[in-house]
Write a protein that holds these residues in place. Sequence first.
Motif, PDB file in Angstrom:
ATOM      1  N   ASP A 260    -106.660  45.803  19.170  1.00  0.00           N
ATOM      2  CA  ASP A 260    -107.456  45.191  18.095  1.00  0.00           C
ATOM      3  C   ASP A 260    -106.842  45.486  16.733  1.00  0.00           C
ATOM      4  N   LYS A 264    -105.432  42.671  14.110  1.00  0.00           N
ATOM      5  CA  LYS A 264    -105.962  42.619  12.740  1.00  0.00           C
ATOM      6  C   LYS A 264    -104.833  42.742  11.706  1.00  0.00           C
ATOM      7  N   ASP A 267    -102.568  39.599  11.708  1.00  0.00           N
ATOM      8  CA  ASP A 267    -103.170  38.488  10.956  1.00  0.00           C
ATOM      9  C   ASP A 267    -102.997  38.682   9.462  1.00  0.00           C
ATOM     10  N   SER A 268    -103.184  39.922   9.026  1.00  0.00           N
ATOM     11  CA  SER A 268    -103.043  40.235   7.601  1.00  0.00           C
ATOM     12  C   SER A 268    -101.622  39.963   7.120  1.00  0.00           C
TER      13      SER A 268
END
Length: 745
Positions: A260, A264, A267-268
Amino acid sequence: MSHIKNYIYIALMLLSMTVSSQKNISDDPELIQNSIDYHISQAQTELENFNYFKVQKNLDEALSLAEQSDNKKSIGIIYAIKGRLQLSIDESDKAIKSLTKAIEVQRLINDNINLGNSYKIFGDVYITKKDYSQALDYYRSAKSKFEEESLNAELADVLLSEGKTYFKLKNYKKARDIIEQSLALAKKDDLLKTQSDALISHSLVHTRLNHNEKALTYALEGVKLATNNNFTSILNNGYLALSEIYNNIQDYKSSRDYLDAYVKLSDSLTNLKRANSSKDQETQYLLNDALEKNNEMFQKLEKAEDDNSLSTLISILSVALITILSLLTLSLYKNNNIRLKTNNMLHKKNGELIIAKEKAELASKTKANFLSTVTHELRTPLYAVTGLSNMLLEENPKPEQVQHLKSLKFSGDYLLTFINDILQINKIEANKVDIEPEPFNLKKKINNIILALNNSAQDNNVKIHFEYDKNLPENFIADQLKISQILINLIGNSIKFTKDGDIWIRIYKIEEKGKIYTLRFEVEDNGIGISQEKQDNMFESFSQGSIQINRKYGGTGLGLSIVKGLIDILKGKIYVKSELEKGTTFYFEIPLEYTSIEEAKETKTKYFSGNASDLDLTNVKILVVEDNKINQMITKKILTKMSLKCDIVDNGEDAVEMIKTNKYDIVLMDIHMPGISGIEATKIVRSFDKEQIIFALTAVTIEDKMHEFEEAGFTDIIPKPFKQEEFEKKLYNALASKSNSSTTT
C-alpha cells in the motif's frame, strides 16, 4: 513614409545596442563560463525535481554560450545532460544521439571523467531498450574510466548499475558480487544515496537466492537510509522490496502494508512527473510565445491603419511570405526527418564501433599483461628444473638415469627458449620494442652469425655460402641486435629444414638516397621447401608447415612471426619464394644509414678466468634473499659446491636488517617477494651502504625493468633461470674484484 523611416532607424539602434552589449559580455571569458556553469547547475537541479522543460531551457542557454566560446568541455557535459533528460522523458533515440555527440567531444579532448559519466548514461539508455549486453559494455567502459581517475563515488554508482543489469539477466550470484563491491565503496566514502540504493538492490538479489533473512536486513537498512535522507525514488523501490520479502516469509499483513505504501508513493511520484511533463510545459510555453507575437502584430497593424495603401501592401506581402515560409517549413520538416533517421543510425553505429575498439584495446592490454605475468611465473619453477637437473647430473647419477636427466635438462632449456619467444612476440605486439641504432660492421656481423651457426649446419651436413656485394660499404648505422635476431632465425630455419645441402646468404644494394642504403638480404636453401598453401600464413604466430613437420623438426612456430615483427619495426618488408622438395628463399629489404665511423670495439662481459683455489673463500659470506623454498635450496647447494657460506632470508625487511647487523661479501636479491620487493629493499640498503655488492637474482624480463634496476643501485643482474657456469663466474669475478680493491687500499 517618414514615420516608417523613424521606426526603422529606432529598430536599427536597438539592434546595434543589443549586439554591442552582447559583444561586451562575450569579451569576458570568466563571465561566460560562470553563466554556462549556472545554467548547467540549474538544469541538473530541475532534472532532479522533474521540471523537464526548465531543464531544456537552461541547457539551450548553456549550449548557445558554450558554442560561441568554443568551450568543448562544457559542450560535452551539456549533451550528456541532454541525454539524461531525453532518457527521463522516454526519448531513447534522441538520447543516443545526444550522448554520442557528448562522447565524440569528450574523447577528442581526453575528458575521461565526464566521458565515464556519458558511458554510464549510455548504459542506462540501453537498459530501457532491454539491450542488457550493450548496457554492460557501456558500464564496463565507464568503470574503466572511473578507475583510471580514482573516482570512487562514480565507480560505486556504475558498479551498482552493472549489478542491477546482471539481476535483470537473472545472474543473481554475479549481481550479488558486483553490488557488494558497490556497497563497500559507498560505505567507505559515506555515499548515502548509493548506499541506500545498493542495500535495497542487494535485498532483492538475496530474495532470489532464497536468503530471506539477509534480504530483510538489507532492505530495512536501505529503507531507513532513504527515509532519513528523503531519497523518494529509492524509498519507493524499498517498499516494493519489503512487500516481496514479507510475502516470501508469509508475513502477509506487513507485505500488504508495504505494498500500500508503495502504491501511494508511486501515485505521488507519477502525479509529480505528469505535472512537470516536458510536453505540457513546452506546449504552454509555445502558446504563450505565439500569443505575445500576435499581440505585437496587432499593435503594429493598428499603427499602420492610417496608411491604407501601406496596410494593403503589408497584407499582400505577409500572405506571400507566410505561404513561402510554410512551403519551406514543410520541405525542411521532411528533410529533417530523413536526416534525423540517418544520423541516429550513424550515431548508433559509431557508438558501437567506439565500444568495440575499446574492448579490443582492453583485450590486447589484458593479453599482454597476462602473458607477461605467466611467463614470469614460469621462469621461477624453470629455475628449479634446470638447477636440479644440473645438480643431479654432477652428483654421479646411475647410468640408467643419465639419459633421463639430460632429457629433463633439454626440456627445461627448450621451455626457456619458448618463453623468451613468447615475451618477444608480446613486446612486438604491444609496441614496446625500441630501435637502438649504433655504428657496426655489417659484413663482420654476418660472418660472426655464420660462425656461431656453423656447428648446427655441420650436424646436418649443410654448407653455408656467403656473398657480400663488393661495391657495398661495410659500416652502417642501424639496430644491429635486431638484424642479428632476424638473420639467426632465418638461417637457423634453413639449417633445420635442410639435410645434406647448401645455404646461400647474399647481401646487395637495391637503392641509394644520400646516406640511406636500401639493402636486400637473401637466405636461400635447397631443403624440403614450403607448399603454397602454407606460405600464406607462415608469418603468423604458432604457424608451421604441418603437425608431422612439427613432430619431426621441432620448434614452436614463433620464429618467423618474430622476424616479421622486427622487420616491420625496422621499416622493411619480407618476402618468400619456395617450392616443395626444391628449397626456399627468404629475402627482406631494410633501409640502413651509411657511416664512415668504424664499429666500436665490442665490450664483452668479463667473467672470472682464474683459478677459484687462488681466492681466499674462508671468511666469505653471502646473503640469499629468496622466498621460494626450492630456489633457496638450489642456490644454497650451488654456493656450498663453490665452498661459500650463506645465510638465507625470505623477505626484503629481514634482508635489510641482516645487512645492517652483518658483513656480507655479496647479496643475492630476488625481486618479487612478500612485503617489500627486492628493488625497494636495495634502495633502502643504498641509503646507508653504497659499496655493498648486490646482485638482482630475478625472473622478470630484464629489458622491461633495466631502468628500475639501475635506479635501485644493483651491482649486476643474474636472470633466472641461469647457466650454472656463468653464475659461478660472476660470483668469483665479484669476489676477485673485491679482493683486489681491498689489497690496493
